[in-house]
Scaffold this active site. Structure first.
Site, mmCIF file in Angstrom:
data_model
loop_
_atom_site.group_PDB
_atom_site.id
_atom_site.type_symbol
_atom_site.label_atom_id
_atom_site.label_comp_id
_atom_site.label_asym_id
_atom_site.label_seq_id
_atom_site.Cartn_x
_atom_site.Cartn_y
_atom_site.Cartn_z
ATOM 1 N N CYS A 179 -12.710 37.154 -6.737
ATOM 2 C CA CYS A 179 -11.444 37.900 -6.694
ATOM 3 C C CYS A 179 -11.067 38.313 -5.282
ATOM 4 C CB CYS A 179 -11.513 39.125 -7.589
ATOM 5 S SG CYS A 179 -11.585 38.664 -9.315
ATOM 6 N N HIS A 180 -11.961 39.015 -4.608
ATOM 7 C CA HIS A 180 -11.611 39.491 -3.276
ATOM 8 C C HIS A 180 -12.711 39.193 -2.258
ATOM 9 C CE1 HIS A 180 -9.329 41.854 -6.244
ATOM 10 N NE2 HIS A 180 -8.343 41.546 -5.453
ATOM 11 N N GLY A 181 -13.608 38.247 -2.610
ATOM 12 C CA GLY A 181 -14.541 37.714 -1.625
ATOM 13 C C GLY A 181 -15.699 38.606 -1.229
ATOM 14 N N TYR A 188 0.586 44.463 -3.977
ATOM 15 C CA TYR A 188 -0.757 43.895 -4.058
ATOM 16 C C TYR A 188 -1.228 43.475 -2.667
ATOM 17 C CZ TYR A 188 -4.565 41.210 -6.230
ATOM 18 O OH TYR A 188 -5.782 40.734 -6.623
ATOM 19 N N PRO A 193 -15.334 43.428 0.497
ATOM 20 C CA PRO A 193 -14.771 44.764 0.282
ATOM 21 C C PRO A 193 -15.551 45.656 -0.689
ATOM 22 C CG PRO A 193 -13.512 43.147 -0.946
ATOM 23 C CD PRO A 193 -14.547 42.375 -0.179
#
Lengths: 169, 420
Positions: free
Chosen positions: A133-135, B294, A148
């Site tokens: 999703c966000h690495g 977002y 993150p």
């Protein structure tokens, strides 16, 4: 405020407001608390898993309280890598010895601590897990190394009921 | 209310109106004096009313066939698409209607930004509008969860997890929102309830929005006050009704194009896969209308600060009437503001684009610059610009630029002296 001395009536007003506020709060609380996990959800608090068929280097994912739990039978190499990491290299320092009491078995919530996605197995820069999703990159102990996410993946309460069965929760 | 007293013509009408003045209200709405220079950017209020009614009507009939249960929701949506008479049409109108609603609301908001419609004395109209916008986002997000596809499930997981960034109580709040330890059936049923409720809250706020509008009356492209009723105004009916009606027809053509020719182009293929709590789709993206926010969320490397930045980006709009220090409403007479306005439009479009891209490398850098500029626009550029900018002189009336041919004060003065 005026210089008027408080009267009987002022006292009655204050008392009425106070009783009214307590009453309103007492009515609102059940309406708020009904949204918390109910008795049937809480009753599903534990799951037993048979892990006898799991070979070293493999992971199974089981559902516990609606969340995925990773059970990985680690290879000796993975254990060695996880245990040789220096604490100062970690974002959220935790010893592998504390995360996996029995070094061969890593049992943890398969939930990324950033925003709750399920990380992928055997991926990422640290050969552990990678969250698409966000690495976020996790190592072979499920500790956050890059990205993150603020914390390591959570270790749930679990125990070996016998040599082949793990009870989660 | 209208400046003249209204008396119904018929005896029965008078009898009724004396007891409940509905006819006075209807008369006020038809006679309502409107600036005669309103352009087509002013037709989106009517278009938005149409969008809201469309969503309520189609949503009502979808609710007759939809089942809000984690085991049945996905199948019941497929049942609507395949078995229910015209179910495919009603669902496609509802799903694309949400996108059309946001398209219209963004045009409506940017209209206000260009012509300064948020400035005194219209601050309350503007703030009610921002609350409506927030409620629209909540309704759209929860509605997207209801089909219980992969994007529904993981979108719900990611967005509700934003609350876990709250210090100390975050985890408890998230468990409370879920009604369990993950997004599951209790989450679905409460989202359905709230998704059903919010449109009616919006409807109530729309009434207040229009009521607050009818106190000072409409702003207009020139942005100066009009005397009403006067030669500067025309009655709402038939002039504005016809203009709004024509714009609505054009809008419906675009709407119909999406419904009949590209009903899934604004959605995600992943949502045709049933929700699976064990597998996260490779690339989670919200619907297009939430992408700029977002992008702001992802551009901040800290979890809590990211959430704070995203919320601030929306809430900063509520204090806009006080951040913009310029007394001149319309950008037509503010040469510098006009340029910054178009930079802001581009900035928001760029944020939307990078919001759809993976948060890494160049995309992340662009997102960070665009996020910084977004806040710079509202917190620095607008307050300073209002004090420093040399504006073009305002015309004396909204009629003057049309009849006089130039919005220049000097020419207007000359003409005035000639008349004298």
């Amino acid at each position: 405020m005026s210089d008027k001395k408080p009267e009987r009536r002022d006292f009655l007003f204050t008392a009425t407001y106070a009783v009214g506020a307590v009453g309103a709060a007492a009515v609102v609380w059940p309406l708020v608390d009904q949204m918390n996990p109910d008795a049937s959800v809480k009753a599903l608090a534990s799951t037993e898993v048979n892990v006898s068929s799991l070979k070293p280097g493999n992971t199974i994912t089981v559902l516990w309280r609606g969340k995925p739990v990773f059970i990985r039978r680690r290879t000796q190499e993975e254990i060695d890598v996880a245990r040789s990491v220096k604490m100062e290299d970690l974002i959220h320092p935790e010893k592998d010895e504390d995360r996996a009491k029995n070094p061969e078995w890593l049992v943890m919530l398969g939930v990324c601590t950033h925003l709750g996605c399920v990380p992928l197995n055997d991926k990422g820069d640290y050969d552990g897990w990678f969250c698409p999703c966000h690495g976020s990159h996790y190592d072979t102990s499920g500790r956050i190394r890059k990205g993150p996410a603020p914390w390591n993946m959570e270790i749930p309460k679990y125990e070996f009921v016998n040599a082949n069965t793990i009870k989660i929760g | 209310m209208s400046d003249h007293e209204y008396t119904p013509k018929s005896k029965a009408g008078k009898w009724f109106n004396d007891r409940l003045p509905l006819l006075t209200l209807a008369n006020h709405l038809t006679d309502y004096p409107t600036p005669k220079n309103l352009n087509y950017w002013w037709t989106f209020g009517g278009i938005l009313t149409f969008c809201l009614i469309t969503q309520i009507v189609t949503g009502l009939v979808l609710a007759m066939h939809y089942i809000a249960h984690a085991d049945m929701a996905f199948e019941s949506v497929e049942h609507i698409m395949r078995d229910v008479n015209y179910g495919w049409l009603i669902r496609y109108i509802h799903a694309n209607g949400a996108s059309m609603f946001f398209l219209a609301v963004y045009i409506h908001i940017f209209r206000s930004l260009f012509y300064g419609s948020y400035k005194s004395p219209r601050e309350i109209i503007w703030i009610i509008g921002i609350i409506i916008y927030l409620l629209m986002m909540a309704a759209a997000f929860m509605g997207y969860v209801l089909p219980w596809g992969q994007m529904s499930f993981w979108g719900a997981t990611v967005i509700t997890n934003l609350f876990s960034a709250i210090p100390f109580v975050g985890e408890g709040v998230v468990t409370w929102l879920w009604g369990g330890y993950s997004v599951d059936n209790p989450t679905l049923t409460r989202f359905f309830t709230l998704h059903y409720l919010i449109p009616f809250l919006i409807l109530g706020l729309v009434v207040l929005h229009i009521w607050a509008l009818h106190v000072p009356g409409n702003n207009n492209p020139v942005g100066i006050d009009v005397k009403k009723p006067s030669k500067d105004t025309v009655p709402f009916h038939p002039y504005i009704v016809i203009k709004d009606g024509f714009a609505l027809l054009m809008f419906m053509i675009v709407f119909a194009f999406f419904v009949f020719y590209a009903p899934n182009i604004l959605g995600h293929a992943d949502n045709y896969i049933e929700a699976n709590p064990l597998v996260t789709p490779a690339h989670i993206v919200p619907e297009w209308y939430l992408l700029p926010f977002y992008a702001i969320l992802r551009s901040v490397p800290d979890k809590l600060l990211g959430v704070v930045a995203m919320l601030s980006a929306i809430l900063i709009l509520a204090v806009l009437p006080w951040l913009d220090t310029s007394k001149i409403r319309s950008a037509v007479f503010r040469p510098l503001y006009k340029q910054f306005y178009w930079i802001l439009v581009a900035d928001v479009l760029i944020l939307g684009y990078v919001g759809a891209m993976p948060a890494e490398g160049l995309y992340l850098l662009i997102a960070r610059v665009a996020t910084a500029y977004y806040f710079l626009h509202f917190l620095v550029i607008l307050p300073v610009l209002g004090l420093k900018e040399r504006t073009i002189p305002l015309p004396l009336s909204i009629t003057e630029p049309v009849l006089g041919g130039s919005p220049n004060m000097a020419m207007a003065k000359k003409k005035e002296s000639k008349i004298e």
